[in-house]
Design a protein around this motif. Structure first.
Motif, PDB file in Angstrom:
ATOM      1  N   ARG A 131       0.837  -1.208   0.000  1.00 57.92           N
ATOM      2  CA  ARG A 131       0.000   0.000   0.000  1.00 57.92           C
ATOM      3  C   ARG A 131       0.867   1.250   0.000  1.00 57.92           C
ATOM      4  O   ARG A 131       0.599   2.212  -0.740  1.00 57.92           O
ATOM      5  CB  ARG A 131      -0.934  -0.025   1.207  1.00 57.92           C
ATOM      6  CG  ARG A 131      -1.781   1.223   1.363  1.00 57.92           C
ATOM      7  CD  ARG A 131      -2.841   1.000   2.420  1.00 57.92           C
ATOM      8  NE  ARG A 131      -3.594   2.222   2.697  1.00 57.92           N
ATOM      9  CZ  ARG A 131      -4.720   2.262   3.394  1.00 57.92           C
ATOM     10  NH1 ARG A 131      -5.231   1.143   3.887  1.00 57.92           N
ATOM     11  NH2 ARG A 131      -5.347   3.397   3.615  1.00 57.92           N
ATOM     12  N   ASN A 132       1.924   1.256   0.813  1.00 56.96           N
ATOM     13  CA  ASN A 132       2.795   2.432   0.878  1.00 56.96           C
ATOM     14  C   ASN A 132       3.600   2.613  -0.405  1.00 56.96           C
ATOM     15  O   ASN A 132       3.766   3.744  -0.887  1.00 56.96           O
ATOM     16  CB  ASN A 132       3.725   2.315   2.087  1.00 56.96           C
ATOM     17  CG  ASN A 132       2.991   2.571   3.390  1.00 56.96           C
ATOM     18  OD1 ASN A 132       2.142   3.456   3.479  1.00 56.96           O
ATOM     19  ND2 ASN A 132       3.308   1.785   4.414  1.00 56.96           N
ATOM     20  N   VAL A 133       4.096   1.526  -0.962  1.00 62.20           N
ATOM     21  CA  VAL A 133       4.839   1.614  -2.227  1.00 62.20           C
ATOM     22  C   VAL A 133       3.943   2.193  -3.316  1.00 62.20           C
ATOM     23  O   VAL A 133       4.354   3.069  -4.086  1.00 62.20           O
ATOM     24  CB  VAL A 133       5.377   0.224  -2.629  1.00 62.20           C
ATOM     25  CG1 VAL A 133       5.874   0.227  -4.079  1.00 62.20           C
ATOM     26  CG2 VAL A 133       6.510  -0.206  -1.699  1.00 62.20           C
ATOM     27  N   ARG A 134       2.716   1.725  -3.363  1.00 59.84           N
ATOM     28  CA  ARG A 134       1.771   2.203  -4.374  1.00 59.84           C
ATOM     29  C   ARG A 134       1.423   3.676  -4.159  1.00 59.84           C
ATOM     30  O   ARG A 134       1.428   4.477  -5.100  1.00 59.84           O
ATOM     31  CB  ARG A 134       0.514   1.339  -4.326  1.00 59.84           C
ATOM     32  CG  ARG A 134      -0.528   1.681  -5.386  1.00 59.84           C
ATOM     33  CD  ARG A 134      -1.648   0.660  -5.392  1.00 59.84           C
ATOM     34  NE  ARG A 134      -2.376   0.622  -4.118  1.00 59.84           N
ATOM     35  CZ  ARG A 134      -2.320  -0.373  -3.251  1.00 59.84           C
ATOM     36  NH1 ARG A 134      -1.547  -1.429  -3.482  1.00 59.84           N
ATOM     37  NH2 ARG A 134      -3.024  -0.343  -2.126  1.00 59.84           N
ATOM     38  N   THR A 135       1.139   4.051  -2.911  1.00 61.39           N
ATOM     39  CA  THR A 135       0.758   5.432  -2.605  1.00 61.39           C
ATOM     40  C   THR A 135       1.877   6.410  -2.944  1.00 61.39           C
ATOM     41  O   THR A 135       1.632   7.526  -3.419  1.00 61.39           O
ATOM     42  CB  THR A 135       0.390   5.563  -1.115  1.00 61.39           C
ATOM     43  OG1 THR A 135      -0.702   4.690  -0.833  1.00 61.39           O
ATOM     44  CG2 THR A 135       0.000   6.991  -0.770  1.00 61.39           C
ATOM     45  N   LEU A 136       3.119   5.990  -2.726  1.00 59.71           N
ATOM     46  CA  LEU A 136       4.268   6.851  -2.989  1.00 59.71           C
ATOM     47  C   LEU A 136       4.732   6.798  -4.441  1.00 59.71           C
ATOM     48  O   LEU A 136       5.720   7.442  -4.806  1.00 59.71           O
ATOM     49  CB  LEU A 136       5.427   6.475  -2.060  1.00 59.71           C
ATOM     50  CG  LEU A 136       5.187   6.777  -0.572  1.00 59.71           C
ATOM     51  CD1 LEU A 136       6.247   6.103   0.290  1.00 59.71           C
ATOM     52  CD2 LEU A 136       5.150   8.277  -0.317  1.00 59.71           C
ATOM     53  N   GLY A 137       4.037   6.030  -5.263  1.00 59.25           N
ATOM     54  CA  GLY A 137       4.363   5.969  -6.687  1.00 59.25           C
ATOM     55  C   GLY A 137       5.666   5.259  -6.996  1.00 59.25           C
ATOM     56  O   GLY A 137       6.359   5.603  -7.961  1.00 59.25           O
TER      57      GLY A 137
END
Length: 258
Positions: A131-137
């Motif tokens: 989720r964090n990897v995705r949110t941070l692009g």
């Protein structure tokens, strides 16, 4: 419920700082929700666990009961890596025990053209990290894998940087703060007086690091001498140590002995 009413209830339960953070970061402050959060505060639940977010190295991370909340001490670890890469690009990074992904995400954000892999043996933690990897692009730069650093495995490449904040608290250590009881035990505690994870990393990481690569470790208070001995005995050279803002030896940097 009005914000000032919610603030007053939360302040009585957990203090003014907790009330301010929660009210500023919660969209809908219904009466039931505020009372539940106040109940959590009175029972020692950390604010980050209540609002499910924590800032780390200038980035906002999602966190929950399945991961350690990113901590300021770990920013010392990240800063040491970034300082060594001031004039570097294209670094390949392996993050052992990635948790929220805060370490590898912060590194990839701050080192030009860096990329890497984060591993964790907790599938629940990996969902948080994704989720964090995705949110941070960062989905095109960071891959996440279900794996344990105590088990031999092969990767498609050798890594320039290996970094880890492993579990390092001895099971009978009474110095753990109250908030830690809301963190996953597998991310906190380790066998062999808190040294088991370091023993595993010392054995396995030699197979994953490039000839001129560096290994960066966060360590617990008073563990430095034991961990240095473990790594030296396993064919590593100590390059340096670093201290956190509280003056505690917090980071050790190694490379493979040649």
């Amino acid at each position: 419920m009005k914000t000032n009413q919610a603030f007053a209830i939360l302040q009585r339960a957990g203090g003014i700082r907790a009330a301010r953070i929660i009210t500023e970061n919660t969209k809908k402050l219904t009466g039931i929700k505020v009372l539940f959060m106040a109940h959590q505060l009175r029972h020692g639940v950390p604010v980050a666990k209540i609002i499910k977010q924590k800032w780390f190295y200038g980035l906002k991370f999602y966190t929950n009961k399945h991961t350690l909340d990113p901590r300021p001490d770990t920013e010392t670890l990240v800063a040491q890596v970034i300082s060594d890469c001031a004039d570097s690009t294209d670094k390949r990074i392996l993050d052992l025990g990635t948790g929220t992904g805060c370490i590898i995400c912060s590194l990839v954000k701050n080192i030009p053209n860096a990329s890497g892999i984060g591993i964790d043996k907790s599938r629940c933690a990996l969902r948080v990290a994704r989720r964090n990897v995705r949110t941070l692009g960062l989905g095109d730069k960071i891959k996440l894998k279900h794996a344990s650093f105590s088990t031999p495995r092969k990767y498609d490449t050798l890594f320039d940087i290996i970094v880890s904040n492993p579990p390092y608290i001895a099971k009978d250590d009474t110095r753990v703060d109250a908030g830690a009881k809301h963190d996953p035990k597998m991310a906190l505690y380790a066998q062999n007086n808190g040294l088991a994870a370091y023993q595993a990393i010392a054995r396995q990481a030699k197979n994953w690091i490039s000839s001129d690569g560096k290994l960066y470790l966060e360590i617990g208070a008073d563990q430095g001498a034991d961990i240095k001995e473990i790594f030296i005995q396993n064919g590593w050279d100590l390059l340096r140590n670093a201290y956190d803002l509280g003056g505690v030896e917090r980071v050790l940097v190694f490379n493979k002995a040649h």
